[in-house]
Write a protein that holds these residues in place. Structure first.
Motif, PDB file in Angstrom:
ATOM      1  N   VAL A 194       0.851  -1.195   0.000  1.00  0.00           N
ATOM      2  CA  VAL A 194       0.000   0.000   0.000  1.00  0.00           C
ATOM      3  C   VAL A 194       0.886   1.244   0.000  1.00  0.00           C
ATOM      4  O   VAL A 194       1.884   1.304   0.718  1.00  0.00           O
ATOM      5  N   GLY A 195       0.515   2.245  -0.797  1.00  0.00           N
ATOM      6  CA  GLY A 195       1.237   3.505  -0.807  1.00  0.00           C
ATOM      7  C   GLY A 195       0.649   4.474   0.206  1.00  0.00           C
ATOM      8  O   GLY A 195      -0.568   4.516   0.401  1.00  0.00           O
ATOM      9  N   PHE A 196       1.507   5.241   0.855  1.00  0.00           N
ATOM     10  CA  PHE A 196       1.078   6.216   1.861  1.00  0.00           C
ATOM     11  C   PHE A 196       1.719   7.571   1.562  1.00  0.00           C
ATOM     12  O   PHE A 196       2.897   7.637   1.193  1.00  0.00           O
ATOM     13  N   ALA A 197       0.947   8.636   1.739  1.00  0.00           N
ATOM     14  CA  ALA A 197       1.485   9.994   1.598  1.00  0.00           C
ATOM     15  C   ALA A 197       0.891  10.852   2.711  1.00  0.00           C
ATOM     16  O   ALA A 197      -0.296  10.741   3.023  1.00  0.00           O
ATOM     17  N   ILE A 198       1.723  11.701   3.304  1.00  0.00           N
ATOM     18  CA  ILE A 198       1.284  12.591   4.382  1.00  0.00           C
ATOM     19  C   ILE A 198       1.590  14.023   3.974  1.00  0.00           C
ATOM     20  O   ILE A 198       2.745  14.354   3.649  1.00  0.00           O
ATOM     21  N   TRP A 199       0.551  14.865   4.003  1.00  0.00           N
ATOM     22  CA  TRP A 199       0.688  16.283   3.680  1.00  0.00           C
ATOM     23  C   TRP A 199       0.377  17.093   4.927  1.00  0.00           C
ATOM     24  O   TRP A 199      -0.556  16.780   5.663  1.00  0.00           O
ATOM     25  N   GLU A 206       5.918  13.214   4.038  1.00  0.00           N
ATOM     26  CA  GLU A 206       6.380  11.830   3.956  1.00  0.00           C
ATOM     27  C   GLU A 206       5.642  11.130   2.830  1.00  0.00           C
ATOM     28  O   GLU A 206       4.452  11.398   2.587  1.00  0.00           O
ATOM     29  N   GLN A 207       6.348  10.241   2.144  1.00  0.00           N
ATOM     30  CA  GLN A 207       5.704   9.446   1.099  1.00  0.00           C
ATOM     31  C   GLN A 207       6.409   8.106   0.986  1.00  0.00           C
ATOM     32  O   GLN A 207       7.635   8.046   0.904  1.00  0.00           O
TER      33      GLN A 207
END
Length: 346
Positions: A194-199, A206-207
């Motif tokens: 699973v891909g995760f990205a934090i804005w 973070e990605q």
């Protein structure tokens, strides 16, 4: 000056009565929602249970002003959106057997109702085959069509606005953001597929890109992405069967030990847990090679029959109780000991 405490004789007797639903949810929120990171954890749990392959987390003010979790999972049908916000409403379990063998991240049906009781929340969702997405405002109950591809977005604004005393206990935005990132990091370490990205405040902080599988190679890449290449280079592969307990992952060599236990991750059936049995077993495996207050580093994944572990111990679902804790302790200890011995014997 000491405040006088009223005598029980001077207090008027209050009748016993049922608490209103909103107050019940706010009480539950006291256990489920400690800080913004708690909301992030619960919403990412739901996204993973929905089969998401990409999860985006957007935050403002460390998650206090806004937490938005977007996924590309299965989505929620229009008619089920209002039900999703009710206390103890869930699609994860239907009877005691399901509870005793739970294999999903969420299952209690408490989180969404608790979150909505202490924030301004909304759910935007569209399942496959539905003509359009629908947006549900949790506070007003208004449900209306909206634009979105398949998946779900949950927005939580102004956390603890209705309980200002709780809001005062929150730390700085930077501290709350760090906790939110750590919450997603724990999920990312368990799900390399699973891909995760934090804005945060509109900036990508973070990605971690999806590796496309749950293979050992994919896990090693994800460990390197999340914990740094040094973690992978200074650790050994763990692979051990002990009866019905399977332990995998990576354990750091003694020279990689740290002053703090901030690189210690244990998972049971894919769920991050804090457990004294696992922590003690891991520490015991290092007792002959680590001295003083140095802390070992590891990422361990324990697979066990769900019926042999109880994760319904605490509302946060990060505690576990094993039916045979000795069996699990020995499996984890021997797994690490064998992994550490292999390179020395080579």
């Amino acid at each position: 000056m000491n405040a006088s405490i009223p005598s029980s004789d001077t207090l008027p007797r209050r009748p016993i009565r049922d608490l209103p639903d909103e107050l019940i949810s706010q009480i539950a929120a006291g256990e489920v929602v400690e800080r913004p990171a708690s909301v992030v954890r619960e919403l990412v749990d739901n996204a993973l249970d929905a089969g998401a392959r990409q999860i985006n987390v957007r935050l403002l003010a460390g998650g206090v002003r806004l937490i938005s979790v977007e996924d590309d999972g299965g989505g929620i049908p229009r008619d089920e959106l209002p039900v999703a916000l009710r206390r103890h409403a869930t699609s994860k379990i239907t009877d005691l057997h399901d509870l005793e063998t739970v294999a999903t991240m969420g299952f209690r049906g408490e989180a969404l109702a608790a979150i909505c009781s202490v924030s301004e929340a909304s759910i935007l969702s569209r399942p496959a085959g539905q003509d359009s997405a629908y947006l549900l405002d949790a506070r007003s109950g208004e449900l209306r069509p909206a634009a979105r591809n398949q998946g779900t977005t949950v927005e939580v604004k102004e956390l603890f606005f209705s309980t200002p005393a709780r809001r005062k206990f929150l730390k700085s935005d930077a501290t709350e953001l760090a906790h939110c990132i750590e919450s997603v990091r724990r999920h990312a370490l368990a799900r390399p597929d699973v891909g995760f990205a934090i804005w945060h405040e509109g900036k990508l902080v973070e990605q971690w890109r999806a590796a496309g599988s749950m293979s050992d190679e994919a896990l090693a890449r994800r460990l390197g992405d999340v914990l740094g290449d040094a973690f992978v280079q200074n650790s050994v592969t763990v692979e051990h069967w002990s009866g019905a307990v399977h332990v995998t992952g990576r354990a750091g060599i003694p020279d990689a030990a740290r002053s703090r236990p901030d690189h210690q991750f244990c998972y049971v059936n894919g769920r991050f847990v804090r457990d004294k049995v696992l922590t003690h077993a891991s520490r015991s495996a290092y007792e002959d090679v680590l001295h003083g207050h140095k802390q070992p580093v590891y990422a361990l994944y324990v697979e066990i029959d769900p019926a042999r572990v109880d994760v319904n111990v605490h509302p946060t679902k990060i505690e576990a109780r094993f039916r045979d804790s000795r069996e699990v302790h020995q499996a984890v200890r021997h797994a690490i000991e064998n992994a550490l011995a292999a390179p020395r014997a080579a």
